[in-house]
Each structure stands twice: as C-alpha cells, then as structure tokens.
Write an enzyme that holds these catalytic residues in place. Structure first.
Site, PDB file in Angstrom:
ATOM      1  N   CYS A 114      -4.123  26.737   6.261  1.00 37.83           N
ATOM      2  CA  CYS A 114      -5.164  26.677   4.428  1.00 37.83           C
ATOM      3  C   CYS A 114      -6.377  26.450   4.586  1.00 37.83           C
ATOM      4  O   CYS A 114      -6.731  26.423   2.789  1.00 37.83           O
ATOM      5  CB  CYS A 114      -4.191  26.113   3.556  1.00 37.83           C
ATOM      6  SG  CYS A 114      -4.556  23.565   3.797  1.00 37.83           S
ATOM      7  N   CYS A 174       8.791   6.729  -0.058  1.00 42.19           N
ATOM      8  CA  CYS A 174       7.220   6.783   1.044  1.00 42.19           C
ATOM      9  C   CYS A 174       7.807   6.493   2.289  1.00 42.19           C
ATOM     10  O   CYS A 174       8.425   5.796   2.528  1.00 42.19           O
ATOM     11  CB  CYS A 174       6.776   5.060   0.241  1.00 42.19           C
ATOM     12  SG  CYS A 174       4.855   5.080   1.256  1.00 42.19           S
ATOM     13  N   CYS A 210      -8.823  21.731   6.173  1.00 45.51           N
ATOM     14  CA  CYS A 210      -9.173  20.657   7.548  1.00 45.51           C
ATOM     15  C   CYS A 210     -10.641  21.191   6.915  1.00 45.51           C
ATOM     16  O   CYS A 210     -11.360  19.636   7.048  1.00 45.51           O
ATOM     17  CB  CYS A 210      -9.345  21.096   8.305  1.00 45.51           C
ATOM     18  SG  CYS A 210      -7.241  21.318   8.685  1.00 45.51           S
ATOM     19  N   CYS A 269      -5.185   4.756   6.122  1.00 40.21           N
ATOM     20  CA  CYS A 269      -5.677   5.169   4.821  1.00 40.21           C
ATOM     21  C   CYS A 269      -5.334   4.496   3.530  1.00 40.21           C
ATOM     22  O   CYS A 269      -6.299   4.394   2.760  1.00 40.21           O
ATOM     23  CB  CYS A 269      -4.424   6.213   4.283  1.00 40.21           C
ATOM     24  SG  CYS A 269      -4.153   7.416   5.967  1.00 40.21           S
ATOM     25  N   CYS A 317      -1.620  21.605  11.822  1.00 41.68           N
ATOM     26  CA  CYS A 317      -0.948  22.793  11.900  1.00 41.68           C
ATOM     27  C   CYS A 317      -1.493  22.616  13.846  1.00 41.68           C
ATOM     28  O   CYS A 317      -0.929  22.865  14.597  1.00 41.68           O
ATOM     29  CB  CYS A 317      -1.457  23.690  11.556  1.00 41.68           C
ATOM     30  SG  CYS A 317      -1.186  23.200   9.853  1.00 41.68           S
ATOM     31  N   CYS A 322       1.888  12.686   7.104  1.00 42.79           N
ATOM     32  CA  CYS A 322       0.903  13.747   7.320  1.00 42.79           C
ATOM     33  C   CYS A 322       0.911  13.116   8.986  1.00 42.79           C
ATOM     34  O   CYS A 322       0.441  14.468   9.151  1.00 42.79           O
ATOM     35  CB  CYS A 322      -0.138  14.489   5.886  1.00 42.79           C
ATOM     36  SG  CYS A 322      -1.605  13.444   6.148  1.00 42.79           S
ATOM     37  N   CYS A 326      -2.361  16.437   6.993  1.00 42.94           N
ATOM     38  CA  CYS A 326      -2.741  17.380   6.474  1.00 42.94           C
ATOM     39  C   CYS A 326      -3.421  17.122   5.290  1.00 42.94           C
ATOM     40  O   CYS A 326      -2.387  17.082   3.948  1.00 42.94           O
ATOM     41  CB  CYS A 326      -1.317  17.950   6.304  1.00 42.94           C
ATOM     42  SG  CYS A 326      -0.933  19.959   5.697  1.00 42.94           S
ATOM     43  N   CYS A 378      -2.888   8.211  -1.146  1.00 46.08           N
ATOM     44  CA  CYS A 378      -1.942   8.827  -1.895  1.00 46.08           C
ATOM     45  C   CYS A 378      -1.258   7.766  -2.651  1.00 46.08           C
ATOM     46  O   CYS A 378      -0.135   8.367  -3.503  1.00 46.08           O
ATOM     47  CB  CYS A 378      -1.506   9.238  -0.392  1.00 46.08           C
ATOM     48  SG  CYS A 378      -2.296  10.582   0.790  1.00 46.08           S
ATOM     49  N   CYS A 429       0.075  -2.314   4.165  1.00 42.87           N
ATOM     50  CA  CYS A 429      -0.133  -1.793   2.653  1.00 42.87           C
ATOM     51  C   CYS A 429      -0.460  -2.186   1.064  1.00 42.87           C
ATOM     52  O   CYS A 429       0.102  -3.863   1.009  1.00 42.87           O
ATOM     53  CB  CYS A 429       1.197  -1.179   2.697  1.00 42.87           C
ATOM     54  SG  CYS A 429       1.219   0.001   0.452  1.00 42.87           S
ATOM     55  N   CYS A 452       3.124   8.230   0.093  1.00 45.13           N
ATOM     56  CA  CYS A 452       2.827   9.177   1.830  1.00 45.13           C
ATOM     57  C   CYS A 452       3.435   9.421   2.163  1.00 45.13           C
ATOM     58  O   CYS A 452       4.841   9.291   1.785  1.00 45.13           O
ATOM     59  CB  CYS A 452       2.349   7.649   2.737  1.00 45.13           C
ATOM     60  SG  CYS A 452       2.147   8.231   4.036  1.00 45.13           S
ATOM     61  N   HIS A 500       2.074   0.680   6.594  1.00 44.81           N
ATOM     62  CA  HIS A 500       3.231   0.114   5.580  1.00 44.81           C
ATOM     63  C   HIS A 500       3.222  -1.527   6.142  1.00 44.81           C
ATOM     64  O   HIS A 500       3.139  -2.293   5.415  1.00 44.81           O
ATOM     65  CB  HIS A 500       4.960   0.371   5.983  1.00 44.81           C
ATOM     66  CG  HIS A 500       5.694  -0.430   5.503  1.00 44.81           C
ATOM     67  ND1 HIS A 500       6.685  -0.408   4.021  1.00 44.81           N
ATOM     68  CD2 HIS A 500       6.936  -1.009   6.473  1.00 44.81           C
ATOM     69  CE1 HIS A 500       7.228  -1.671   4.218  1.00 44.81           C
ATOM     70  NE2 HIS A 500       7.523  -2.194   4.896  1.00 44.81           N
ATOM     71  N   CYS A 550       6.383  -1.374  -5.241  1.00 47.73           N
ATOM     72  CA  CYS A 550       6.369  -0.214  -4.251  1.00 47.73           C
ATOM     73  C   CYS A 550       7.200   1.181  -4.279  1.00 47.73           C
ATOM     74  O   CYS A 550       7.597   1.193  -5.160  1.00 47.73           O
ATOM     75  CB  CYS A 550       6.817  -1.389  -3.085  1.00 47.73           C
ATOM     76  SG  CYS A 550       7.949  -0.275  -1.771  1.00 47.73           S
TER      77      CYS A 550
END
Ligand code: FSX
Ligand code: SF4
Ligand code: SF4
Length: 305
Positions: A50, A259, A53, A268, A153, A289, A192, A280, A232, A286, A229, A253
């Site tokens: 798409c 999640c 990226c 992340c 992808c 991805c 993604c 996210c 987190c 999450c 996790h 949570c």
C-alpha cells in the site's frame, strides 16, 4: 569512523524515555554513512503493497528524510519518490545493478505474486515488454549484496496481499529466493508498516558494520529482540486483572479487547511511533503486525486470543 558498533547499537536501541535512532542520529555517524553510502547504492522496488512502508520512511524526523536520502541512503531507484519514470528510470536502475553487481542493496516493499506468471503485478515496461515484480525481484535479487524485505507483505507470509482469499499467490522475498535458488541474504524488517527507525537503523548497520544479528525469522534482534507484553507499560494492569473496557481509556490492559502484545516481538513499547508521540497500545491495541502469519494468525484483531 569514530562511532563504535557498540555505541551504534546503543543508539539504535534507544532509551526507556523513548529516544531512538531517529532522535539522536549523531553527526559523526552521518559523516561515516555519507562515505559508505557513496559506495553502496540502494535500489528500492515495490510490489503488492500500500506504499505505507515508504510513507513510514518518509515520516522519519531526525534524521530528516532529506538527510536520509542525500546522506545515509544513496537511493538510486524508488518508484514513489524519484522524479524520473518509465523506461528512463528503469534503464538507470539496470545500469546501477550491473555497475554495482554484488555491491548494491536491494530493498523490496510489498509482496510478489506468483500466479499467472507474475502478471498480477507489472512494475514497468522496456521496449514494449512488460516486467513483472517476480522477474525483477529474481533478477535484482541475484545481483544484490543483500536484500532488505520491508513490511509484512515482503516478509514471511506476504502480509495483507497474502491473507486468506488472495488469488495471486502473493509471496515473500524469502520464498521467491528459495524457489529460484537465490542465495543472497535476506533481512526481514516486518511491520505493517515498519517503524522508520527499524528501516533506517538496519540499512545504516548494514552499510557500516555488515548484517546485524538476526533472530530465527531473519529480523534484526536490535529492534525485534524483546517481547511487547513482557515490557509493556500496561503490564501491571494485566497482573492485577485491571482490563480496559474501551480503547479510549488511558488506564487498563488491552488484553480483553484483543491485544496481541503477548505474541509480538518489537520495541514499540519504548521507541513509540510518530516521532515518539504515541504508539498502538496507547491508542488502541497491538495487532501483532511484526509477526509471521500476520494478519491471518492475528485475526480477529479485536478478540482476545
Ligand atoms: Fe504491506 Fe508496505 Fe502493510 Fe502497507 O507497501 S506492510 S500493506 S502498511 O506498506 O507493504
Ligand atoms: Fe500485554 Fe497488551 Fe496488556 Fe500490554 S496491553 S500488558 S501488551 S496484553
Ligand atoms: Fe505492530 Fe504491535 Fe508494534 Fe503496533 S505495537 S507497530 S501492532 S507490533
């Protein structure tokens, strides 16, 4: 070059405060990269994707995308950002691939469809002959020093185009290389889309120090080595069973909302997205991805595992 690999790795890893490579790209590093980049052109091709990226890469703030493109990555071909188009652009790309055979880096964004001889994704035309993404990936893949597959992808099970119901036999770079007997190393930068730091940091590492240490899924451990996790900031809520009933609540949570942090490995939680503004789980949850099998194995996104 004055920056040792150990220090570079520290830069890439960032701090708990969320500082990462994009916030602290240091001048000595940029100088060293400028030198290395001159000798190592990058050819970036796009298949079934798409363009997210590339958009993510364009969102890099420090270094700016201008700095990345002029100093860090000697980008010789990129369908979205280059001014040239058509045969002229393709001719230049082939010229670079031949001149720097065994020395250039190939970046592949998007999946590669195999069905109908690859005709589901035509990426150009030379002398009246259509060029498929499949042909181009194989041809350039053979000649490249290393290949970086960016985005879900291009990695693993071909992301969204490879999801259930797809008729195009959307495939990952590794699948295409294995089937064609291409031995060029593949580094996977899933997501993604992937975080700009993961792309810029990996390309910088390859240019300066060679291929970084990879996990079993060919992802740089530098960015994908830790579980979301387990690290987190909402973990204490999970432990105490305090679940958020809605995405918009700051506390609680997100497990009951679906999640996938428990099966997702990426940084992340400390790097954050959008130049460190949020990420996210702070806004929703999450969806895993960065993992093989995304999106099918992570679906339904909004139901707990
Ligand atoms: Fe795929 Fe790239 Fe997802 Fe999109 O093009 S990784 S669909 S965000 O961006 O390939
Ligand atoms: Fe784990 Fe997700 Fe809960 Fe964070 S929000 S503790 S990653 S289940
Ligand atoms: Fe992907 Fe999860 Fe990281 Fe978001 S938090 S980018 S869904 S791995």
């Amino acid at each position: 070059m004055s920056l040792k690999r150990r220090d570079f790795v520290k830069l890439c890893a960032g701090t708990v405060a969320g500082l990462g490579i994009s916030q602290v790209f240091n001048p000595s590093l940029v100088m060293a990269l400028e030198k290395a980049a001159k000798k190592t052109p990058v050819i970036w091709i796009q298949g079934q994707g798409c363009t997210g990226c590339s958009v993510s890469l364009l969102n890099t703030v420090h270094p700016s995308i201008k700095e990345v493109l002029l100093k860090i990555i000697s980008l010789e071909y990129h369908p979205t950002v280059m001014a040239a188009e058509g045969e002229l652009a393709l001719e230049h790309m082939y010229e670079i691939a031949n001149k720097y055979k065994g020395k250039f880096f190939l970046v592949v964004e998007g999946a590669i469809p195999k069905a109908a001889d690859g005709k589901y994704c035509i990426v150009g035309e030379m002398g009246g002959k259509e060029i498929t993404m499949l042909e181009l990936t194989e041809e350039l893949g053979k000649k490249a020093a290393a290949t970086v597959a960016v985005g879900a992808c291009a990695c693993f099970s071909a992301g969204i185009p490879g999801a259930e119901g797809n008729l195009t036999e959307a495939s990952s770079v590794k699948t295409i290389f294995d089937e064609a007997g291409i031995k060029t190393p593949v580094i996977n930068i899933p997501g993604c889309p992937p975080h700009p730091d993961w792309m810029v940091g990996t390309i910088a590492h390859v240019l300066l120090y060679g291929i970084p240490e990879l996990d079993d899924n060919a992802r740089p451990k530098l960015f994908y080595g830790l579980n979301i996790h387990e690290n987190c900031p909402y973990r204490s809520y999970y432990e105490s069973g305090t679940m958020s009933p809605v995405f918009t609540k700051k506390e609680g949570c997100r497990y009951d909302l679906g999640c996938k942090g428990p099966v997702a490995n990426a940084d992340c939680w400390k790097r954050h997205w959008n130049n460190g503004v949020n990420w996210c789980i702070e806004n929703a949850l999450c969806i895993g991805c960065v993992e093989p099998g995304f999106p099918d194995d992570m679906s339904p996104f909004y139901e707990s595992m």
